[in-house]
Scaffold this motif. Structure first.
Motif, PDB file in Angstrom:
ATOM      1  N   LEU A 216      18.901   6.388  54.737  1.00 40.26           N
ATOM      2  CA  LEU A 216      19.344   5.194  55.459  1.00 40.26           C
ATOM      3  C   LEU A 216      19.459   3.996  54.520  1.00 40.26           C
ATOM      4  O   LEU A 216      20.431   3.228  54.575  1.00 40.26           O
ATOM      5  CB  LEU A 216      18.368   4.878  56.598  1.00 40.26           C
ATOM      6  N   LEU A 217      18.470   3.849  53.633  1.00 46.17           N
ATOM      7  CA  LEU A 217      18.499   2.755  52.656  1.00 46.17           C
ATOM      8  C   LEU A 217      19.683   2.897  51.698  1.00 46.17           C
ATOM      9  O   LEU A 217      20.355   1.912  51.377  1.00 46.17           O
ATOM     10  CB  LEU A 217      17.199   2.720  51.859  1.00 46.17           C
ATOM     11  N   LEU A 218      19.932   4.133  51.268  1.00 40.71           N
ATOM     12  CA  LEU A 218      21.048   4.365  50.351  1.00 40.71           C
ATOM     13  C   LEU A 218      22.372   4.084  51.045  1.00 40.71           C
ATOM     14  O   LEU A 218      23.274   3.457  50.470  1.00 40.71           O
ATOM     15  CB  LEU A 218      21.012   5.813  49.848  1.00 40.71           C
ATOM     16  N   TYR A 219      22.503   4.529  52.290  1.00 39.00           N
ATOM     17  CA  TYR A 219      23.738   4.302  53.052  1.00 39.00           C
ATOM     18  C   TYR A 219      23.993   2.813  53.259  1.00 39.00           C
ATOM     19  O   TYR A 219      25.127   2.338  53.148  1.00 39.00           O
ATOM     20  CB  TYR A 219      23.638   5.004  54.408  1.00 39.00           C
ATOM     21  N   ALA A 220      22.918   2.072  53.546  1.00 37.38           N
ATOM     22  CA  ALA A 220      23.061   0.648  53.827  1.00 37.38           C
ATOM     23  C   ALA A 220      23.138  -0.203  52.560  1.00 37.38           C
ATOM     24  O   ALA A 220      23.344  -1.411  52.632  1.00 37.38           O
ATOM     25  CB  ALA A 220      21.890   0.179  54.700  1.00 37.38           C
ATOM     26  N   GLY A 221      22.945   0.433  51.389  1.00 30.97           N
ATOM     27  CA  GLY A 221      23.006  -0.312  50.130  1.00 30.97           C
ATOM     28  C   GLY A 221      21.848  -1.263  49.941  1.00 30.97           C
ATOM     29  O   GLY A 221      21.991  -2.317  49.301  1.00 30.97           O
ATOM     30  N   GLN A 222      20.682  -0.904  50.475  1.00 24.49           N
ATOM     31  CA  GLN A 222      19.523  -1.791  50.423  1.00 24.49           C
ATOM     32  C   GLN A 222      18.544  -1.465  49.298  1.00 24.49           C
ATOM     33  O   GLN A 222      17.526  -2.140  49.154  1.00 24.49           O
ATOM     34  CB  GLN A 222      18.775  -1.725  51.764  1.00 24.49           C
ATOM     35  N   LEU A 223      18.816  -0.427  48.502  1.00 21.88           N
ATOM     36  CA  LEU A 223      17.875  -0.041  47.455  1.00 21.88           C
ATOM     37  C   LEU A 223      17.644  -1.161  46.448  1.00 21.88           C
ATOM     38  O   LEU A 223      16.522  -1.422  46.026  1.00 21.88           O
ATOM     39  CB  LEU A 223      18.379   1.210  46.724  1.00 21.88           C
ATOM     40  N   LYS A 225      17.957  -4.406  46.866  1.00 20.71           N
ATOM     41  CA  LYS A 225      17.204  -5.524  47.445  1.00 20.71           C
ATOM     42  C   LYS A 225      15.710  -5.213  47.509  1.00 20.71           C
ATOM     43  O   LYS A 225      14.871  -6.061  47.187  1.00 20.71           O
ATOM     44  CB  LYS A 225      17.745  -5.846  48.834  1.00 20.71           C
ATOM     45  N   ILE A 226      15.392  -3.986  47.932  1.00 21.14           N
ATOM     46  CA  ILE A 226      13.986  -3.604  48.035  1.00 21.14           C
ATOM     47  C   ILE A 226      13.354  -3.535  46.649  1.00 21.14           C
ATOM     48  O   ILE A 226      12.205  -3.948  46.451  1.00 21.14           O
ATOM     49  CB  ILE A 226      13.851  -2.251  48.758  1.00 21.14           C
ATOM     50  N   SER A 227      14.106  -3.007  45.675  1.00 24.26           N
ATOM     51  CA  SER A 227      13.587  -2.937  44.300  1.00 24.26           C
ATOM     52  C   SER A 227      13.324  -4.326  43.736  1.00 24.26           C
ATOM     53  O   SER A 227      12.336  -4.557  43.039  1.00 24.26           O
ATOM     54  CB  SER A 227      14.577  -2.188  43.413  1.00 24.26           C
ATOM     55  N   ALA A 228      14.220  -5.272  44.043  1.00 23.98           N
ATOM     56  CA  ALA A 228      14.030  -6.648  43.572  1.00 23.98           C
ATOM     57  C   ALA A 228      12.767  -7.247  44.185  1.00 23.98           C
ATOM     58  O   ALA A 228      12.018  -7.964  43.521  1.00 23.98           O
ATOM     59  CB  ALA A 228      15.242  -7.493  43.948  1.00 23.98           C
ATOM     60  N   TRP A 229      12.523  -6.927  45.448  1.00 25.43           N
ATOM     61  CA  TRP A 229      11.320  -7.431  46.120  1.00 25.43           C
ATOM     62  C   TRP A 229      10.070  -6.801  45.510  1.00 25.43           C
ATOM     63  O   TRP A 229       9.080  -7.477  45.241  1.00 25.43           O
ATOM     64  CB  TRP A 229      11.391  -7.120  47.610  1.00 25.43           C
ATOM     65  N   LEU A 230      10.125  -5.473  45.238  1.00 24.07           N
ATOM     66  CA  LEU A 230       8.969  -4.788  44.659  1.00 24.07           C
ATOM     67  C   LEU A 230       8.679  -5.271  43.246  1.00 24.07           C
ATOM     68  O   LEU A 230       7.527  -5.277  42.814  1.00 24.07           O
ATOM     69  CB  LEU A 230       9.226  -3.275  44.640  1.00 24.07           C
ATOM     70  N   SER A 231       9.733  -5.668  42.525  1.00 23.39           N
ATOM     71  CA  SER A 231       9.537  -6.096  41.133  1.00 23.39           C
ATOM     72  C   SER A 231       8.649  -7.332  41.026  1.00 23.39           C
ATOM     73  O   SER A 231       8.016  -7.562  39.990  1.00 23.39           O
ATOM     74  CB  SER A 231      10.891  -6.369  40.482  1.00 23.39           C
ATOM     75  N   ARG A 232       8.554  -8.096  42.092  1.00 25.78           N
ATOM     76  CA  ARG A 232       7.695  -9.277  42.066  1.00 25.78           C
ATOM     77  C   ARG A 232       6.209  -8.893  42.020  1.00 25.78           C
ATOM     78  O   ARG A 232       5.366  -9.705  41.675  1.00 25.78           O
ATOM     79  CB  ARG A 232       7.952 -10.149  43.308  1.00 25.78           C
ATOM     80  N   TYR A 233       5.928  -7.623  42.389  1.00 24.75           N
ATOM     81  CA  TYR A 233       4.540  -7.162  42.393  1.00 24.75           C
ATOM     82  C   TYR A 233       4.258  -6.213  41.233  1.00 24.75           C
ATOM     83  O   TYR A 233       3.255  -5.526  41.218  1.00 24.75           O
ATOM     84  CB  TYR A 233       4.234  -6.478  43.714  1.00 24.75           C
ATOM     85  N   THR A 234       5.176  -6.165  40.275  1.00 25.30           N
ATOM     86  CA  THR A 234       5.005  -5.328  39.089  1.00 25.30           C
ATOM     87  C   THR A 234       4.470  -6.206  37.968  1.00 25.30           C
ATOM     88  O   THR A 234       5.072  -7.203  37.615  1.00 25.30           O
ATOM     89  CB  THR A 234       6.341  -4.689  38.656  1.00 25.30           C
TER      90      THR A 234
END
Length: 238
Positions: A216-223, A225-234
């Motif tokens: 669903l994430l791949l279809y919606a092209g949201q990967l 955006k989520i990766s950018a959000w996760l990168s703030r916690y890396t």
């Protein structure tokens, strides 16, 4: 390479290990790799021998998976100008695989099995373990095939061939690390295998819904955006 893609590949590998096609056979794999025997409710074998043979087995199937990733990525590069379409089609297929694994869909053609058996080597050596790993990687089992196909679709939509290969390397680690851990544990006791075996059905459903979510994430092209959000916690970002 998106963080979420790497995390998904690792998770898919671990849950593939816990599939009904793989996990119940771990004692048999270990016995076959090492030539060991069952005794006192455990596998009796030297830890050093177990480590070398298991690592060789893991390297064998990892080589096959990484080559698959390279092939999928190379094909995906051909359709670079239609990347959005490729991602949407891949997302739909991954969701279908997830629904099949969760038991919602029951499509027979997704449960077909093909295996390639390597030549038998009589001597129980590290090279035999490597060949068994290659045979395992080239084998097509219904349980592992759905998760592996999903990672290959993800690799096909990756930006570069190396990204696709890296995803399959991470998938192999997700499958290989727990294999190595459980192999060591069953030299002390087989009880953990019996306990986990009772919960494999639930784990298969969980794996299925994870695939649906990823599709669903791949279809919606949201990967991204989520990766950018996760990168703030890396913590290891320059």
């Amino acid at each position: 390479m998106e963080n979420i893609s790497v995390l998904f590949a690792l998770t898919a590998g671990m849950l593939s290990f816990l599939s009904p096609c793989v996990f119940p056979l771990i004692p048999a794999y270990v016995a076959n790799l090492t030539g060991s025997i069952y005794g006192n409710d455990r596998i009796e074998v030297s830890k050093r021998l177990l480590l070398t043979r298991s690592i060789s087995f893991i390297v064998g199937f990892s080589l096959i998976f990484v080559l698959m990733g390279a092939s999928a990525s190379a094909v995906g590069r051909i359709f670079t100008h239609n990347r959005d379409l490729v991602q949407k089609l891949s997302g739909i297929l991954i969701m279908a695989f997830g629904l099949q694994m969760a038991g919602i869909l029951k499509l027979r053609f997704l449960m077909m099995e093909k295996r390639w058996e390597g030549k038998t080597i009589k001597e129980n050596t590290i090279w035999r373990s490597l060949l068994l790993g290659i045979s395992f990687g080239a084998g097509w089992t219904p349980c592992v095939g759905l998760a592996l196909s999903s990672i290959l679709l993800l690799a096909g939509s990756a930006d570069t061939v190396y990204s696709g290969m890296f995803l399959l390397l991470i998938y192999s680690m997700g499958l290989g690390i727990p294999f190595l851990a459980i192999s060591l544990i069953i030299t002390y006791s087989l009880k953990i295998v019996k306990v986990i075996n009772r919960r494999l059905g639930v784990l298969s459903v969980i794996n299925g819904w994870i695939l649906v979510g990823m599709g669903l994430l791949l279809y919606a092209g949201q990967l991204q955006k989520i990766s950018a959000w996760l990168s703030r916690y890396t913590y290891f970002i320059n």
